[in-house]
Scaffold this active site. Sequence first.
Site, PDB file in Angstrom:
ATOM      1  N   ASP A  94      43.139 -23.292   4.741  1.00  0.00           N
ATOM      2  CA  ASP A  94      43.234 -22.479   3.527  1.00  0.00           C
ATOM      3  C   ASP A  94      41.853 -22.313   2.908  1.00  0.00           C
ATOM      4  OD1 ASP A  94      43.291 -25.275   2.842  1.00  0.00           O
ATOM      5  OD2 ASP A  94      43.918 -24.738   0.814  1.00  0.00           O
ATOM      6  N   GLU A 158      44.389 -27.909   1.142  1.00  0.00           N
ATOM      7  CA  GLU A 158      43.245 -28.707   0.675  1.00  0.00           C
ATOM      8  C   GLU A 158      42.623 -28.120  -0.585  1.00  0.00           C
ATOM      9  OE1 GLU A 158      39.094 -30.209   0.365  1.00  0.00           O
ATOM     10  OE2 GLU A 158      39.806 -28.136   0.543  1.00  0.00           O
TER      11      GLU A 158
END
Length: 213
Positions: A94, A158
Amino acid sequence: MRTELRNAALKYAQEQKQRFLDDLIAFSAIPSVSTDPERAADVQKTAEWVANRLKALDFANIKIYPTARHPVVYAENLSAGADAPTVLIYGHYDVQPAEPLDKWDSAPFEPQIRGENLYARGASDMKAQVDATINAAEAIIRTSKLPVNIKFMIEGEEEIGSPNLPKFMEEYKDMLACDFALNPDTGMIAPGLPTITYALRGLAYFELRLWGP
């Protein structure tokens, strides 16, 4: 013998340089912004991209595990055998939001090469590192044999603090068991100078907002 194997892997990586770059460009073009609910499908697409990349290398037990928000990709290659150590490679696919867009010299999800650098949101944090570790595994697999067992755990949260990763790790701790973990989400001292970061202390921060007349 080890020098010969290393040189063969490096030679393979050099020969595949353009394909590896093309893969990273395709990877970086997917807008996997984990904070944006409207990008949830793109986050899922990115997880599938990682899983397919590992399938092409004949990794086993490849699965995209759903969580309460964004999925975790897992894969393993245990061909080194029970006597060899096992390394768990962590990463995240991400990325942070790209705004403000007017600060970009090129579109954040239209990767552009300028000089020796690739410019795209998430290219260096950390899609390049995820891709590089997969490429490194490929270079070894295609030219010799892995000296260690490898497990990949690549998450999609994250950038929002990995809220569902602890639960995932606790639930699948036996599957994730390893001798040591590798987190390539770090930097290098300088271009061309390989760097090993052997400890991370974490972060402590706060946001302060003031209102007044």
